[in-house]
Design an enzyme around this catalytic site. Structure first.
Site: not given
Ligand SMILES: Cc1cc2nc3c(=O)[nH]c(=O)nc-3n(C[C@H](O)[C@H](O)[C@H](O)COP(=O)(O)OP(=O)(O)OC[C@H]3O[C@@H](n4cnc5c(N)ncnc54)[C@H](O)[C@@H]3O)c2cc1C
Length: 586
Positions: A119, A240, A242, A252, A255, A286, A353, A398
């Site tokens: 990730f 954030q 995304h 979404l 990822e 991100r 996000h 994050r």
């Protein structure tokens, strides 16, 4: 108006992953715990989490919590508190195994261990190369987690109040929190939930933006309640984006798609992330990937007839991998963009996000305010966990899969702290004016004639936030954004509803939610305008660099007078040496 009252040891507002993890701890200790939720517990936004939960289990490749901690500190762009980050990364394997033993249906490796995938930003050897750290149940990890926690709570005797909306906190003259006032959506009945401990777990507030991956219920209610009670909100400028929201819809695409080997292309078919992040490429963190995409689009290399999106290619993974590991993604792509990713790339754009900021807490889940001597002071009776809390483990950005982890680690920690703080004493008498604020809000909606339309005010708020406080932030635009959001906030004080009926009146619920969204939007815009640097998700054209000398500090926004204050980052971990700030490259 005298309100009916019910007494509990603890009231938890929110039945997402964090609220249910905390409630489980409390119910298993035989406390009387009430969990309030606007929706049926398993419909909370946690259900939508796709990719996984991070823990250095080392099931697929060598890993340890020190590397995880390093990645999280670096990912936070050095704004995360290192005591809390150490606590989270060190506890991660324990809470994930615990969840496994609760019955969580994780995917498996061939030898039967929990399956892990790579990730963004999760690396081996202090940032050398990507590592498999995200523990996953296909692309429905949050779904599996939420159902597991719900079932355990039912077994433990947690009392759920489903389709109840908490309106405001109850505080006494000393500032101790004594519970909440809440309304049952089905009947319109208003009730006091009095408790020794009140734990906010109300999730995110992505709905302040026009394009968002968040559920419609993610309206920042806990933050609104805290702001109205005179307490600060922390680091709200860090939202954030995304990288991969479905173009046009915002839904979404995890990822995990890139974790499984998918990558991004511009209109020339170029795999452009190689230019921006030579090592991590599409698995950079991100903020880095979102900015790279926005830059490609800005410079005319976006795909489609309007050159306004990017393509996410995964057909090369083969139909079998897509069916087995990413079935939900294929469904979403077919439904929302009419593309079958087994054959064609998915059109995507960066989409709001996750809220890194929130209600300031320590790593025990206790809500804190500055003590005036550079330290923290605990707000008695009040706790927060999950996305609504700012511990702060995510700092300015994050890492993917660290949120589900945050829910488990700090949900449990907050539950345990409530138990140890609990005193054997009767409930305090409530001040006579305790419920005045929520009752005044309801009364206004009751009596307001020809008020502002809730839908128009909230649409304007979303437009302002999207235009003036997005992936790239410009000084003039931010200054104008502040003016505009103050005007919207002013209008929001005059919202009215036509339908005054009691039963399932969703218009009333939406009006109450907009009060909360507005607090979050104000905090975000005002904190962003004031921070004169670029760090993590906050990117300013006039201050393109991180400025540790002046800005390695947390922002605190107070509703009263729209005042800002700052407090230091906790740079000292619990047991290991600190990670000193470095330039972030991936
Ligand atoms: C589409 C999507 C995918 C994601 N994927 C991942 C992932 O793969 N890995 C990862 O780590 N993170 C992921 N995240 C982030 C993560 O899922 C969220 O941050 C997390 O689930 C939030 O959990 P929570 O417990 O804080 O709140 P939520 O799950 O949002 O729950 C909030 C709860 O509060 C209740 N509530 C709110 N206001 C009130 C009120 N006024 N009164 C009563 N109840 C109220 C709601 O009813 C709900 O029960 C994803 C997020 C999204 C949006």
């Amino acid at each position: 108006m005298a309100l009916a009252r019910r007494e509990f040891d603890a009231v938890v507002v929110g039945a997402g992953g964090s609220g249910m993890r905390a409630a489980l701890e409390l119910a298993e200790a035989n406390l009387r715990v009430a969990v309030l939720s606007k929706v049926f517990p398993t419909r909370s936004h946690t259900v939508a989490a796709q990719g996984g939960v991070a823990a250095s289990l080392g099931n697929v490749a060598e890993d340890n919590w020190h590397w995880h901690m390093y990645d999280t500190v670096k990912g936070s762009d050095y704004l995360g508190d290192q005591d809390a980050i150490e606590f989270m990364c060190r506890t991660a394997p324990e809470v994930v195994y615990e969840l496994e033993h609760f019955g969580m249906p994780f995917d498996r490796t061939p030898d039967g261990r929990i399956y892990q995938r790579p990730f963004g930003g999760h690396m081996q050897n202090y940032g050398r190369n990507p590592v498999e750290r995200a523990c996953a149940a296909a692309d429905r990890t949050g779904h599996a987690m939420l159902h597991t926690l719900y079932q355990r709570n039912v077994r433990a005797g947690t009392q759920f109040f489903v389709e109840w909306i908490a309106l405001d906190l109850l505080r006494d003259a000393e500032g101790e929190v004594l519970g909440v006032v809440a309304m049952e959506i089905e009947t319109g009945e208003v009730l006091i939930f009095q408790a020794h401990a009140t734990l906010l777990a109300t999730g995110g507030a992505g709905r302040i933006f026009a394009s968002s991956t968040n559920a419609f219920i993610n309206t920042g209610d806990g933050l609104g309640m805290v702001a109205r009670a005179g307490l600060p909100l922390q680091d709200m400028e860090f939202f954030q984006f995304h990288p991969t929201g479905v173009y046009g819809a915002g839904v979404l695409i995890t990822e995990g798609v890139r974790g499984e080997g998918g990558f991004l292309l511009n209109k020339n078919g170029e795999r452009f992330m190689e230019r921006y992040a030579p090592t991590a490429k599409d698995l950079a963190s991100r903020d880095v990937v979102s900015r790279a995409m926005a830059t490609e689009i800005k410079e005319g290399r976006g795909a489609g007839k309007d050159a306004d999106h990017i393509l996410l290619k995964l057909d090369h993974l083969g139909a079998e991998v897509i069916h087995k590991r990413l079935p939900g993604i294929r469904d979403i792509a077919i439904k929302f963009s009419n593309v079958d990713p087994v054959k064609d790339p998915i059109p995507v754009v960066p989409t709001a996000h996750y809220m890194m900021g929130g209600i300031p807490t320590n790593y025990h889940g206790q809500v804190v305010v500055p003590d005036g001597r550079g330290g923290d002071q605990v707000v008695r009776g009040l706790y927060a966990a999950g996305e609504c809390a700012c511990v702060s483990v995510h700092g300015a950005n994050r890492l993917g899969c660290n949120s589900l982890l945050d829910l488990l680690v700090f949900g449990r920690a907050a539950g345990r702290r409530v138990i140890s703080d609990l005193r054997e004493e009767p409930h305090k008498p409530l001040p006579s004016d305790a419920a005045d604020r929520p009752l005044a809000r309801l009364a206004r909606l009751e009596t307001q004639k020809a008020g502002e339309s809730v839908a128009e005010v909230s649409a304007e708020m979303r437009r302002v936030m999207q235009t003036h406080c997005g992936v790239f932030r410009f000084p003039d635009s931010l200054a104008e954004g502040v003016k505009k959001i103050l005007t919207v906030a002013e209008r929001a004080q005059r919202t009215g509803i036509q339908d005054k009926s009691k039963v399932f009146n969703t218009a009333r619920v939406e009006a109450l939610e907009v009060d909360n969204l507005i607090e979050v939007a104000l905090a975000t815009m005002i904190s962003a305008e004031a921070r004169k640097e670029s760090r993590g998700a906050h990117d300013r054209s006039d201050y393109p660099k991180r400025d540790d000398a002046n800005w390695m500090k947390h922002t605190l926004w107070y509703k009263e007078g729209n005042r800002l204050a700052y407090k230091p980052v906790k740079a000292k971990p619990l047991t290991v040496e600190p990670f000193e700030p470095k330039t972030r490259v991936y």
